[in-house]
Design an enzyme around this catalytic site. Structure first.
Site, PDB file in Angstrom:
ATOM      1  CB  SER A   1      -0.931   0.029   1.224  1.00  0.00           C
ATOM      2  OG  SER A   1      -0.281   0.580   2.351  1.00  0.00           O
ATOM      3  CB  ALA A   2      -0.166   4.763  -0.674  1.00  0.00           C
ATOM      4  CE  LYS A   3      -2.626   5.493   5.198  1.00  0.00           C
ATOM      5  NZ  LYS A   3      -2.716   6.890   5.664  1.00  0.00           N
ATOM      6  CG  ASP A   4       4.532  -0.263   2.293  1.00  0.00           C
ATOM      7  OD1 ASP A   4       3.772  -0.470   3.256  1.00  0.00           O
ATOM      8  OD2 ASP A   4       4.843  -1.144   1.470  1.00  0.00           O
ATOM      9  NE  ARG A   5       4.340   6.044  -2.750  1.00  0.00           N
ATOM     10  CZ  ARG A   5       5.233   6.166  -3.725  1.00  0.00           C
ATOM     11  NH1 ARG A   5       6.331   6.885  -3.513  1.00  0.00           N
ATOM     12  NH2 ARG A   5       5.045   5.604  -4.897  1.00  0.00           N
TER      13      ARG A   5
END
Length: 375
Positions: free
Chosen positions: A42-46
């Site tokens: 997911s984008a939350k890894d960023r």
């Protein structure tokens, strides 16, 4: 030899994929930023590594400490990857709405998961905000990243997601569409692209019916990971030019179409964002380039929105609902959410703002001409 030292080092540089079947009749190019290519899906890894880097630098998180965070699952996975890399204990507080695959994934990474009620207000002692606050106070050496107020969340997207979109479209992006949860993705990415295009890009927030961002009555909804019943500090309303309000039925119907027609197995918030993007794209000329952010993988929803019985139990129709006409544009000034000072959210170091990031991205150059992507 070519390798990385840890899976967490592979975050970012996710691809743009042109949508085809679902864009029938649309002249503009609609590109999906597929964030499930991040190692945690997911984008939350960023945001995870930047939040932890800052906490270590400030002394808020020390060796052997514990990361305590309220999460719907995806932020927890991103933080888990960093915690495993650096040796931290993990305690994640998750609303019962997200019980299932998402909590199973967190436990698989070795996290401790505390499940709390979903339908309580943020100030309630059993809300996932309140419970995580209490655990952070009670556990020795605990650090709460607090994705709803941590400026390193939007900053991560200003430093990575925005520059990637600018680079991979050769600066030809005209519209950005993204869902709003904490507001970090749309605020950081949108701010960078506003700077890069001298304010010409149109930034559109996709929002579920029942959320506070796009107005209307606030009530529960089934789509996960987007919408809110309060304005997080990480949301900068001045970046958003307009909102598209999307029902659960529309979101889930499009999500299932993306899997069956585009080969993109994504979560419900991705379907919601694509519904909004298609509304925006319809009627645009063929030189318009609409980029829509698809936040996560569909693996966490196989027994939910991809399950006919689950939808039927919630009264959500299986057939695609008729398309909803575009929502009337909403001026940023009409939104009552407070805007964060830009140097608080988007600065990468003292004195640097998103404009510096634009110059850095430009100096790195782009990829092949966008016509190669469209073919």
């Amino acid at each position: 030899m070519r390798y990385v030292s840890h899976i967490a080092d592979l975050v970012g540089n996710t691809p743009l994929v042109r949508l085809g079947s679902v864009t029938d009749g649309i002249r503009a190019t609609v590109l999906a930023k597929v964030e499930y290519f991040n190692p945690g899906g997911s984008a939350k890894d960023r945001i995870a590594s930047r939040i932890i880097d800052a906490a270590e630098a400030s002394g808020e998180l020390r060796p052997g400490g514990t990361i305590v965070e309220p999460t719907s699952g995806n932020t927890g996975v991103g933080l888990a990857l960093v915690a495993l890399q650096r040796g931290y204990r993990m305690v994640f507080v998750v609303p019962d709405k997200f019980e299932g695959e998402k909590t199973a994934v967190l436990r698989a990474y070795g996290a401790e998961v505390v499940v709390v009620p979903t339908n309580v207000p943020p100030e309630h002692p059993e809300s996932y905000y309140s419970v995580s606050d209490r655990l952070a106070r009670e556990i020795p050496g605990a650090f709460k990243p607090n994705q709803f107020a941590n400026p390193n969340g939007p900053r991560a997207h200003a430093e990575t997601t925005g520059p990637e979109i600018w680079r991979d479209t050769d600066g030809r992006v005209t519209h950005l569409v993204a869902g709003i949860g904490t507001g970090g993705t749309i605020s950081g990415t949108g701010r960078f692209l506003k700077e890069a295009t001298a304010g010409e890009i149109v930034v559109v927030g996709a929002d579920p019916e029942g959320s506070i961002y796009s107005g209307g009555p606030i009530h529960s909804y089934a789509v996960e990971g987007v919408g809110e019943d309060f304005y997080p500090d990480t949301f900068d309303a001045s970046v958003v030019d307009r909102y598209e309000r999307v029902s659960d039925a529309e979101s889930f119907a499009m999500t299932r179409r993306l899997a069956r027609e585009e080969g993109l197995l994504v979560g419900g918030s991705s379907g919601m964002a694509v519904v909004a993007a298609l509304r925006v794209a319809r009627g645009l000329p063929d030189d318009a380039v609409v980029v829509v952010v698809l936040p996560d993988h569909g693996r966490g929803y196989l027994t939910k929105l991809y399950d006919d019985a689950w939808l039927e139990a919630r009264g959500i129709p299986l057939a695609s609902p008729p398309p909803t006409p575009p929502t009337a544009p909403t001026a940023p000034s009409a939104v009552t959410a407070p805007s964060l000072p830009r140097d608080r959210v988007f600065s990468t170091k003292p004195g640097e703002n998103a404009g510096g990031l634009v110059e850095n991205a430009r100096s790195r150059g782009g990829r092949d001409d966008l016509t190669g992507v469209r073919s």
